[in-house]
Design a protein around this motif. Structure first.
Motif, PDB file in Angstrom:
ATOM      1  N   UNK A 113       0.829  -1.206   0.000  1.00  0.00           N
ATOM      2  CA  UNK A 113       0.000   0.000   0.000  1.00  0.00           C
ATOM      3  C   UNK A 113       0.865   1.259   0.000  1.00  0.00           C
ATOM      4  N   UNK A 114       1.935   1.245   0.785  1.00  0.00           N
ATOM      5  CA  UNK A 114       2.835   2.405   0.851  1.00  0.00           C
ATOM      6  C   UNK A 114       3.559   2.589  -0.475  1.00  0.00           C
ATOM      7  N   UNK A 115       4.006   1.514  -1.074  1.00  0.00           N
ATOM      8  CA  UNK A 115       4.698   1.610  -2.367  1.00  0.00           C
ATOM      9  C   UNK A 115       3.748   2.108  -3.456  1.00  0.00           C
ATOM     10  N   UNK A 116       2.530   1.566  -3.519  1.00  0.00           N
ATOM     11  CA  UNK A 116       1.565   2.014  -4.532  1.00  0.00           C
ATOM     12  C   UNK A 116       1.201   3.482  -4.332  1.00  0.00           C
ATOM     13  N   UNK A 117       1.040   3.880  -3.091  1.00  0.00           N
ATOM     14  CA  UNK A 117       0.773   5.288  -2.783  1.00  0.00           C
ATOM     15  C   UNK A 117       1.921   6.154  -3.287  1.00  0.00           C
ATOM     16  N   UNK A 118       3.136   5.744  -2.990  1.00  0.00           N
ATOM     17  CA  UNK A 118       4.320   6.510  -3.402  1.00  0.00           C
ATOM     18  C   UNK A 118       4.432   6.576  -4.922  1.00  0.00           C
ATOM     19  N   UNK A 119       4.139   5.487  -5.595  1.00  0.00           N
ATOM     20  CA  UNK A 119       4.201   5.481  -7.061  1.00  0.00           C
ATOM     21  C   UNK A 119       3.166   6.424  -7.666  1.00  0.00           C
ATOM     22  N   UNK A 120       1.937   6.391  -7.141  1.00  0.00           N
ATOM     23  CA  UNK A 120       0.883   7.300  -7.629  1.00  0.00           C
ATOM     24  C   UNK A 120       1.277   8.749  -7.392  1.00  0.00           C
ATOM     25  N   UNK A 121       1.757   9.043  -6.183  1.00  0.00           N
ATOM     26  CA  UNK A 121       2.186  10.414  -5.845  1.00  0.00           C
ATOM     27  C   UNK A 121       3.307  10.876  -6.747  1.00  0.00           C
ATOM     28  N   UNK A 122       4.300  10.012  -6.958  1.00  0.00           N
ATOM     29  CA  UNK A 122       5.443  10.377  -7.790  1.00  0.00           C
ATOM     30  C   UNK A 122       4.992  10.698  -9.219  1.00  0.00           C
ATOM     31  N   UNK A 123       4.137   9.871  -9.776  1.00  0.00           N
ATOM     32  CA  UNK A 123       3.633  10.103 -11.125  1.00  0.00           C
ATOM     33  C   UNK A 123       2.856  11.421 -11.194  1.00  0.00           C
ATOM     34  N   UNK A 124       2.004  11.648 -10.207  1.00  0.00           N
ATOM     35  CA  UNK A 124       1.202  12.877 -10.168  1.00  0.00           C
ATOM     36  C   UNK A 124       2.100  14.109 -10.012  1.00  0.00           C
ATOM     37  N   UNK A 125       3.088  14.017  -9.146  1.00  0.00           N
ATOM     38  CA  UNK A 125       3.997  15.144  -8.932  1.00  0.00           C
ATOM     39  C   UNK A 125       4.827  15.425 -10.175  1.00  0.00           C
ATOM     40  N   UNK A 126       5.271  14.386 -10.870  1.00  0.00           N
ATOM     41  CA  UNK A 126       6.022  14.587 -12.109  1.00  0.00           C
ATOM     42  C   UNK A 126       5.135  15.260 -13.157  1.00  0.00           C
ATOM     43  N   UNK A 127       3.884  14.828 -13.253  1.00  0.00           N
ATOM     44  CA  UNK A 127       2.958  15.430 -14.217  1.00  0.00           C
ATOM     45  C   UNK A 127       2.714  16.899 -13.879  1.00  0.00           C
ATOM     46  N   UNK A 128       2.654  17.195 -12.613  1.00  0.00           N
ATOM     47  CA  UNK A 128       2.356  18.554 -12.162  1.00  0.00           C
ATOM     48  C   UNK A 128       3.401  19.546 -12.637  1.00  0.00           C
ATOM     49  N   UNK A 129       4.649  19.118 -12.748  1.00  0.00           N
ATOM     50  CA  UNK A 129       5.725  20.032 -13.148  1.00  0.00           C
ATOM     51  C   UNK A 129       6.371  19.649 -14.482  1.00  0.00           C
ATOM     52  N   UNK A 130       5.758  18.757 -15.226  1.00  0.00           N
ATOM     53  CA  UNK A 130       6.348  18.274 -16.479  1.00  0.00           C
ATOM     54  C   UNK A 130       6.603  19.389 -17.483  1.00  0.00           C
ATOM     55  N   UNK A 131       5.782  20.412 -17.477  1.00  0.00           N
ATOM     56  CA  UNK A 131       5.933  21.500 -18.454  1.00  0.00           C
ATOM     57  C   UNK A 131       7.238  22.276 -18.278  1.00  0.00           C
ATOM     58  N   UNK A 132       7.945  22.066 -17.180  1.00  0.00           N
ATOM     59  CA  UNK A 132       9.241  22.727 -17.011  1.00  0.00           C
ATOM     60  C   UNK A 132      10.275  22.152 -17.969  1.00  0.00           C
TER      61      UNK A 132
END
Length: 175
Positions: A138-157
């Motif tokens: 559960x912790x790993x899946x949470x971290x993977x989802x967060x990481x993907x979302x955070x990368x998407x949030x700043x991808x335009x940089x």
């Protein structure tokens, strides 16, 4: 990472102050004027961001009030009447009961994040093997989802190594 737009804008202001301004020649009046305008615009946006949704909600409510005053003047068969009624209904369905307090919500959100981090750190420090068996996935899946979302949030940089594999900003925010 927290999608803190105001913090990122403050970093832009700092870059303007510490990196850009020093290299602008003293006699470049237009460049200095534009830099000052950019600074003021960014500072204004920083103040507006927490109030933007409340501003829009108030505006929609005022639009609905005026629409309700205009509606009786249109004939019931008038296509504009039908369109205006539908717009009022759509706006009512979309409006929250009250504008959210963005600052209070952010503070609560950050408090929740810290409490969760402290709980995970504490639990895994005390019984890591036992917890990995029950909560590790559960912790790993949470971290993977967060990481993907955070990368998407700043991808335009432009710094993400695989931007094509990221969800859109909308998908990152809304799921």
């Amino acid at each position: 990472m927290v999608p803190d737009t105001t913090l990122r804008l403050k970093a832009v202001l700092k870059a303007l102050d510490e990196v850009i301004e020093p290299v602008i020649p003293e006699d470049a009046a237009l460049a200095r004027e534009q830099l000052a305008l950019a600074r003021k615009s960014i500072a204004l946006v920083i103040k507006q961001i927490p109030l933007e949704l409340a501003y829009m909600i108030r505006d929609v409510r005022e639009d609905m009030a005026l629409a309700r005053q205009i509606l009786p003047r249109l004939g019931p068969e008038d296509p504009l009447s039908v369109r205006l009624e539908a717009s009022i209904a759509d706006a009512e369905a979309a409006l929250p009961a009250a504008p959210p307090d963005a600052d209070a919500f952010k503070a609560t959100w950050l408090q929740m994040k810290q409490a969760l981090q402290d709980a995970v750190d504490n639990l895994f420090a005390e019984a890591p093997d036992e917890l990995w068996a029950s909560l590790g996935r559960a912790v790993i899946e949470y971290s993977e989802r967060r990481n993907l979302r955070e990368r998407a949030w700043v991808a335009a940089t432009g710094f993400d190594p695989e931007p094509g594999k990221l969800p859109s900003l909308r998908e990152a925010a809304l799921g």
